[in-house]
Scaffold this active site. Structure first.
Site, PDB file in Angstrom:
ATOM      1  N   HIS A   1      -9.628   1.157   4.427  1.00  0.00           N
ATOM      2  CA  HIS A   1      -8.407   1.399   5.200  1.00  0.00           C
ATOM      3  C   HIS A   1      -8.730   2.370   6.334  1.00  0.00           C
ATOM      4  CE1 HIS A   1      -4.386   2.594   6.307  1.00  0.00           C
ATOM      5  NE2 HIS A   1      -3.961   1.504   5.690  1.00  0.00           N
TER       6      HIS A   1
ATOM      7  N   GLU B   1      -5.659  -4.723  10.327  1.00  0.00           N
ATOM      8  CA  GLU B   1      -4.629  -3.721  10.586  1.00  0.00           C
ATOM      9  C   GLU B   1      -4.955  -2.971  11.871  1.00  0.00           C
ATOM     10  OE1 GLU B   1      -2.584  -2.577   6.599  1.00  0.00           O
ATOM     11  OE2 GLU B   1      -4.286  -1.249   6.909  1.00  0.00           O
TER      12      GLU B   1
ATOM     13  N   SER C   1       3.229  -2.044  10.424  1.00  0.00           N
ATOM     14  CA  SER C   1       4.672  -2.145  10.667  1.00  0.00           C
ATOM     15  C   SER C   1       5.260  -3.512  10.307  1.00  0.00           C
ATOM     16  CB  SER C   1       4.997  -1.756  12.111  1.00  0.00           C
ATOM     17  OG  SER C   1       4.611  -0.409  12.349  1.00  0.00           O
TER      18      SER C   1
ATOM     19  N   GLY D   1       2.772  -0.901   4.314  1.00  0.00           N
ATOM     20  CA  GLY D   1       2.906   0.508   3.949  1.00  0.00           C
ATOM     21  C   GLY D   1       4.363   0.870   3.722  1.00  0.00           C
ATOM     22  N   GLY D   2       4.993   1.472   4.736  1.00  0.00           N
ATOM     23  CA  GLY D   2       6.341   2.030   4.611  1.00  0.00           C
ATOM     24  C   GLY D   2       7.358   1.108   3.948  1.00  0.00           C
TER      25      GLY D   2
ATOM     26  N   GLY E   1       2.306   2.448  10.842  1.00  0.00           N
ATOM     27  CA  GLY E   1       3.267   3.537  10.725  1.00  0.00           C
ATOM     28  C   GLY E   1       3.938   3.915  12.031  1.00  0.00           C
TER      29      GLY E   1
ATOM     30  N   GLU F   1      -7.226   4.835   7.410  1.00  0.00           N
ATOM     31  CA  GLU F   1      -7.020   6.250   7.057  1.00  0.00           C
ATOM     32  C   GLU F   1      -8.226   6.793   6.305  1.00  0.00           C
ATOM     33  OE1 GLU F   1      -3.244   5.551   5.159  1.00  0.00           O
ATOM     34  OE2 GLU F   1      -2.406   5.032   7.113  1.00  0.00           O
TER      35      GLU F   1
ATOM     36  N   ASN G   1       0.877  -1.171   0.000  1.00  0.00           N
ATOM     37  CA  ASN G   1       0.000   0.000   0.000  1.00  0.00           C
ATOM     38  C   ASN G   1       0.914   1.221   0.000  1.00  0.00           C
ATOM     39  OD1 ASN G   1      -1.837   2.008   0.343  1.00  0.00           O
ATOM     40  ND2 ASN G   1      -2.574   1.347   2.369  1.00  0.00           N
ATOM     41  N   TRP G   2       1.102   1.769  -1.185  1.00  0.00           N
ATOM     42  CA  TRP G   2       2.019   2.915  -1.302  1.00  0.00           C
ATOM     43  C   TRP G   2       1.434   4.178  -0.682  1.00  0.00           C
ATOM     44  CZ3 TRP G   2       4.090   2.759  -7.083  1.00  0.00           C
ATOM     45  CH2 TRP G   2       4.911   1.631  -7.247  1.00  0.00           C
ATOM     46  N   LYS G   3       0.115   4.174  -0.424  1.00  0.00           N
ATOM     47  CA  LYS G   3      -0.574   5.372   0.087  1.00  0.00           C
ATOM     48  C   LYS G   3      -0.293   6.547  -0.854  1.00  0.00           C
ATOM     49  CE  LYS G   3      -0.412   3.287   4.614  1.00  0.00           C
ATOM     50  NZ  LYS G   3      -0.376   3.426   6.062  1.00  0.00           N
TER      51      LYS G   3
HETATM   52  P1  13P Z   1       2.888   0.497   7.730  1.00  0.00           P
HETATM   53  O1  13P Z   1       3.395  -0.796   7.143  1.00  0.00           O
HETATM   54  O2  13P Z   1       3.662   1.688   7.258  1.00  0.00           O
HETATM   55  O3  13P Z   1       2.741   0.418   9.204  1.00  0.00           O
HETATM   56  O4  13P Z   1       1.400   0.717   7.129  1.00  0.00           O
HETATM   57  C1  13P Z   1       0.487  -0.319   7.238  1.00  0.00           C
HETATM   58  C2  13P Z   1      -0.692   0.024   6.419  1.00  0.00           C
HETATM   59  O5  13P Z   1      -1.441   0.922   6.728  1.00  0.00           O
HETATM   60  C3  13P Z   1      -0.904  -0.756   5.189  1.00  0.00           C
HETATM   61  O6  13P Z   1      -2.168  -0.528   4.654  1.00  0.00           O
END
Ligand code: 13P
Length: 253
Positions: free
Chosen positions: A97, A169, A215, A236-237, A175, A99, A9-11
C-alpha cells in the site's frame, strides 16, 4: 470470468467494539454476491480472529491482513509473519500500500520478498501500485506503475500469477475525495493488463483481478466497476460505514 472483488481496507481505524458493530450491521444487509464475486475485509491484526468468526460459514466473505513481514520467523520484535497469518486462517494479505511504501519505506525488493513468503505460506497477496500526483502531472504514470510491477512481481512464475490480485491506487485519489475518472481508471487498468500480457501471455493477464482504489464511494462504485478492466475496488473510508460498503459490494459486476 476472473474474480470481482470488493476489498475493505480499514487501515488503523476502529476499536474492537466498533469493528464488531460494523460487521454486525453489514452482515444484516442483504448482499448479492454471485460465485465469481468476493468481499474481503482488510482489518487490523488484532481483529483478524474476531472478525473471521463473524463471517464464519458465509461463502464469498473473507478476511485480509494489511501487511506481513518479509521473514518467516525470528527476532523481529513487533512484526507478524505470513505463516502466523496462515495459522489463523487468513486468506489474503494487502501488500505495498502507498502508505506503507511512504511511511515505512517499503521498497520494491522488500515487497518481492513479502510476496514470496505469502506464496510459500499459501496466502493470496493483494498487491498495490499507483503513482503520486507529481508523476501523474508529468505524464509518466504508466512507466512508474510498470516499474512497480516489474520489480516486485516479474520474478513470479506464470502459475503463481494466475488469478493474482492487483490494486491500482493513484495516490492523489486516496482519501482526497478526488476519484480517478472512469476513463483514467480504465486506461491504467488496460495498460497494467497489457504489460502483464506481454510478459505472461493473454490467458494469465485475463485471469488477474485488477481492483481500483482511491475515493471509491457508494455513489461512484457502479460506474467505475463497470469499466471492462476494473474488477472491483480497494476501499478505505467508505468501508467504515456498513451501508456504504454494502452498496459498494452490491455494485460489483
Ligand atoms: P479511500 O477509499 O479512503 O480513498 O482509501 C483508498 C485506499 O487507500 C484503500 O487502500
Amino acid at each position: 470470468m476472473r474474480k470481482q472483488i470488493a476489498a475493505a481496507n480499514w487501515k488503523m481505524n476502529l476499536t474492537l467494539q466498533q469493528a464488531e458493530q460494523l460487521m454486525d450491521e453489514l452482515i444484516a444487509i442483504p448482499l448479492q454476491l454471485t460465485d465469481h464475486q468476493v468481499a474481503v475485509f482488510g482489518v487490523p491484526f488484532p481483529y483478524l480472529i474476531p472478525i473471521k468468526s463473524k463471517i464464519a460459514g458465509k461463502s464469498n466473505l473473507s478476511i485480509a491482513a494489511q501487511n506481513c513481514y518479509n521473514k518467516n520467523s525470528g527476532a523481529y520484535t513487533g512484526e507478524v509473519s505470513a505463516p502466523m497469518l496462515k495459522s489463523i486462517d487468513v486468506d489474503y494479505v494487502i501488500l505495498g500500500h502507498s502508505e506503507r511504501r511512504e511511511y515505512f519505506e517499503e521498497t520494491h525488493a522488500m515487497l518481492a520478498e513479502k510476496i514470496n513468503v505469502c506464496f510459500e505460506a499459501g496466502l493470496k497477496p493483494i498487491f498495490c501500485c499507483g503513482e503520486p500526483l507529481q508523476i501523474r502531472e508529468a505524464g509518466t504514470e504508466k512507466t512508474y506503475v510498470e516499474t512497480q510491477l516489474a520489480d516486485s512481481l516479474f520474478h513470479l512464475s506464470a502459475e503463481q500469477l494466475t488469478g493474482f490480485i492487483i490494486a491500482y491506487e493513484p495516490i492523489w485519489a486516496i482519501g482526497t475525495g478526488k476519484t480517478a475518472s472512469n476513463e483514467q481508471a480504465q486506461e491504467m487498468h488496460a495498460h497494467i493488463r497489457s504489460v502483464l500480457a506481454s510478459k505472461y501471455g493473454n490467458d494469465i493477464a485475463n485471469s488477474i483481478s485488477i481492483l481500483y482504489g482511491g475515493s471509491v464511494k457508494a455513489n461512484n462504485a457502479k460506474e467505475i466497476f463497470a469499466q471492462p478492466d476494473v474488477d472491483g475496488g480497494l476501499v478505505g473510508g467508505a468501508s467504515l460505514v456498513a451501508t456504504d460498503f454494502a452498496a459498494i459490494i452490491n455494485s460489483l459486476k
